[in-house]
Design a protein around this motif. Structure first.
Motif, PDB file in Angstrom:
ATOM      1  N   PHE A  34      50.560  45.790  40.940  1.00 22.01           N
ATOM      2  CA  PHE A  34      49.358  46.600  41.089  1.00 22.01           C
ATOM      3  C   PHE A  34      48.672  46.255  42.408  1.00 22.01           C
ATOM      4  CE2 PHE A  34      49.241  48.012  36.663  1.00 22.01           C
ATOM      5  CZ  PHE A  34      49.972  47.026  36.022  1.00 22.01           C
ATOM      6  N   TYR A  36      44.940  46.448  44.375  1.00 22.53           N
ATOM      7  CA  TYR A  36      43.509  46.626  44.207  1.00 22.53           C
ATOM      8  C   TYR A  36      42.826  46.531  45.568  1.00 22.53           C
ATOM      9  CZ  TYR A  36      44.234  45.439  39.229  1.00 22.53           C
ATOM     10  OH  TYR A  36      44.655  45.406  37.921  1.00 22.53           O
ATOM     11  N   LEU A  46      41.259  49.368  41.084  1.00 18.99           N
ATOM     12  CA  LEU A  46      42.692  49.622  41.094  1.00 18.99           C
ATOM     13  C   LEU A  46      43.001  50.815  41.987  1.00 18.99           C
ATOM     14  CD1 LEU A  46      45.513  48.973  39.899  1.00 18.99           C
ATOM     15  CD2 LEU A  46      44.984  50.610  38.080  1.00 18.99           C
ATOM     16  N   ARG A  97      53.157  41.594  37.176  1.00 22.10           N
ATOM     17  CA  ARG A  97      53.172  41.364  35.744  1.00 22.10           C
ATOM     18  C   ARG A  97      54.586  41.028  35.275  1.00 22.10           C
ATOM     19  NH1 ARG A  97      54.225  43.782  31.007  1.00 22.10           N
ATOM     20  NH2 ARG A  97      55.171  45.582  32.042  1.00 22.10           N
ATOM     21  N   THR A 102      50.455  39.111  31.015  1.00 19.46           N
ATOM     22  CA  THR A 102      49.306  39.660  31.725  1.00 19.46           C
ATOM     23  C   THR A 102      49.597  39.700  33.225  1.00 19.46           C
ATOM     24  OG1 THR A 102      48.323  37.469  31.951  1.00 19.46           O
ATOM     25  CG2 THR A 102      47.689  38.744  30.029  1.00 19.46           C
ATOM     26  N   GLN A 103      48.644  40.246  33.966  1.00 20.48           N
ATOM     27  CA  GLN A 103      48.795  40.324  35.419  1.00 20.48           C
ATOM     28  C   GLN A 103      48.407  38.995  36.051  1.00 20.48           C
ATOM     29  OE1 GLN A 103      46.767  43.662  37.235  1.00 20.48           O
ATOM     30  NE2 GLN A 103      47.078  44.919  35.398  1.00 20.48           N
ATOM     31  N   TYR A 104      49.160  38.605  37.061  1.00 24.31           N
ATOM     32  CA  TYR A 104      48.828  37.434  37.864  1.00 24.31           C
ATOM     33  C   TYR A 104      48.534  37.918  39.278  1.00 24.31           C
ATOM     34  CZ  TYR A 104      50.377  34.656  33.971  1.00 24.31           C
ATOM     35  OH  TYR A 104      50.491  34.114  32.725  1.00 24.31           O
TER      36      TYR A 104
ATOM     37  N   LEU B  33      40.167  40.381  29.104  1.00 25.35           N
ATOM     38  CA  LEU B  33      40.540  39.209  29.880  1.00 25.35           C
ATOM     39  C   LEU B  33      39.329  38.749  30.674  1.00 25.35           C
ATOM     40  CD1 LEU B  33      42.989  41.647  30.535  1.00 25.35           C
ATOM     41  CD2 LEU B  33      44.183  39.474  30.519  1.00 25.35           C
ATOM     42  N   TYR B  35      38.400  36.513  34.143  1.00 27.15           N
ATOM     43  CA  TYR B  35      38.922  35.939  35.380  1.00 27.15           C
ATOM     44  C   TYR B  35      37.787  35.271  36.146  1.00 27.15           C
ATOM     45  CZ  TYR B  35      43.282  38.648  35.036  1.00 27.15           C
ATOM     46  OH  TYR B  35      44.482  39.173  34.641  1.00 27.15           O
ATOM     47  N   LEU B  45      43.175  33.918  36.099  1.00 27.21           N
ATOM     48  CA  LEU B  45      42.985  34.177  34.675  1.00 27.21           C
ATOM     49  C   LEU B  45      42.438  32.941  33.967  1.00 27.21           C
ATOM     50  CD1 LEU B  45      43.426  36.138  32.266  1.00 27.21           C
ATOM     51  CD2 LEU B  45      45.677  35.059  31.980  1.00 27.21           C
ATOM     52  N   ALA B  48      42.648  35.189  27.836  1.00 26.37           N
ATOM     53  CA  ALA B  48      43.074  36.528  27.436  1.00 26.37           C
ATOM     54  C   ALA B  48      42.870  36.675  25.929  1.00 26.37           C
ATOM     55  CB  ALA B  48      44.534  36.764  27.797  1.00 26.37           C
ATOM     56  N   TYR B  50      43.432  39.321  22.533  1.00 25.18           N
ATOM     57  CA  TYR B  50      44.281  40.437  22.150  1.00 25.18           C
ATOM     58  C   TYR B  50      43.894  41.111  20.837  1.00 25.18           C
ATOM     59  CZ  TYR B  50      47.189  38.393  25.787  1.00 25.18           C
ATOM     60  OH  TYR B  50      47.644  37.907  26.978  1.00 25.18           O
ATOM     61  N   PHE B  88      34.722  37.731  36.291  1.00 27.32           N
ATOM     62  CA  PHE B  88      34.971  39.134  35.974  1.00 27.32           C
ATOM     63  C   PHE B  88      35.615  39.265  34.601  1.00 27.32           C
ATOM     64  CE2 PHE B  88      33.990  41.324  39.837  1.00 27.32           C
ATOM     65  CZ  PHE B  88      34.304  40.467  40.879  1.00 27.32           C
ATOM     66  N   TYR B  98      49.383  48.674  30.984  1.00 26.63           N
ATOM     67  CA  TYR B  98      49.008  47.379  31.544  1.00 26.63           C
ATOM     68  C   TYR B  98      48.034  47.510  32.705  1.00 26.63           C
ATOM     69  CZ  TYR B  98      52.843  45.983  28.600  1.00 26.63           C
ATOM     70  OH  TYR B  98      53.661  45.803  27.528  1.00 26.63           O
ATOM     71  N   TYR B 100      44.354  47.458  34.241  1.00 29.00           N
ATOM     72  CA  TYR B 100      43.103  46.808  33.909  1.00 29.00           C
ATOM     73  C   TYR B 100      41.943  47.508  34.607  1.00 29.00           C
ATOM     74  CZ  TYR B 100      45.939  42.707  32.558  1.00 29.00           C
ATOM     75  OH  TYR B 100      46.840  41.850  31.987  1.00 29.00           O
TER      76      TYR B 100
END
Lengths: 114, 112
Positions: A34, A36, A46, A97, A102-104, B33, B35, B45, B48, B50, B88, B98, B100
């Protein structure tokens, strides 16, 4: 684990030139990356979702011809800002991802267009 | 479109104090999530979540996924100077994409 790098970390360019930013997942494969953009004192917005081997999906209001995204491998995505102008100056952050996770996020690239 | 509002926008606290911040939305999210972002860096991160109602801790941090799925809070206990930064929240609404959406951020400053 789950380290994402970006290169360059900062770049200054002249108005009208193009700039390429690389995003790499160093220790995992990322089918999805992704991109941003973050303006000063604002949140992350995004721009696009990049899937390996297919065209990127851009968010509403993001010009796909201006922000070219290529996701040629499972560990590399690139964002090219074409014909950059001062209003494109921003902090560009990518994320990757791993499957089922999750996204890193990468450390970001600060772009300044003069 | 969807928006996540965080409060407070900023806060100054004394070292050792507990901190609480929250994130609300008009829409339902399936994943929340939290951050932390330091100046000039990408977000890292923290926690998280769920499931609605889920309460999760990570060291001095505790976060909860609201029962209505429209909010979440983050608590930091016994704050230290390195807690300074911008926090955030982010929500994932559409399963499988996926993608965000990030909140407006809470800027935390800790006074030693």
């Amino acid at each position: 684990g789950a380290v994402v790098s970006q290169h360059p970390s900062w770049v200054i360019c002249k108005s009208g030139t193009s700039v390429k930013i690389e995003c790499r997942s160093l220790d995992f494969q990322a089918t999805t990356m992704f991109w941003y953009r973050q303006f000063p004192k604002q949140s992350l917005m995004l721009m696009a979702t990049s899937n390996e081997g297919s065209k990127a999906t851009y968010e509403q209001g993001v010009e796909k011809d201006k922000f070219l995204i290529n996701h040629a491998s499972l560990t590399l995505s690139t964002l090219t800002v074409t014909s950059a102008h001062p209003e494109d100056s921003s902090f560009y952050i990518c994320s990757a991802r791993p499957q089922g996770s999750t996204q890193y996020f990468g450390p970001g690239t600060r772009l300044t267009v003069l | 479109g969807q928006q996540l509002n965080q409060s407070p926008q900023s806060m100054f606290i004394q070292e050792g104090e507990d901190v609480s911040m929250n994130c609300t939305s008009s829409s339902i999210f399936n994943t929340w999530l939290w951050y932390k972002q330091d100046p000039g860096e990408g977000p890292v991160l923290l926690i998280a979540l769920y499931k609605a109602g889920e309460l999760t801790s990570n060291g001095r941090l505790t976060a909860q996924f609201g029962i209505t799925r429209k909010d979440s809070f983050l608590n930091i206990s016994a704050s230290i100077p390195s807690d300074v930064g911008i926090y955030f929240c982010a929500g994932q609404s559409a399963p499988g994409t996926y993608k965000y959406i990030f909140g407006t951020g809470t800027r935390l400053k800790v006074l030693a």
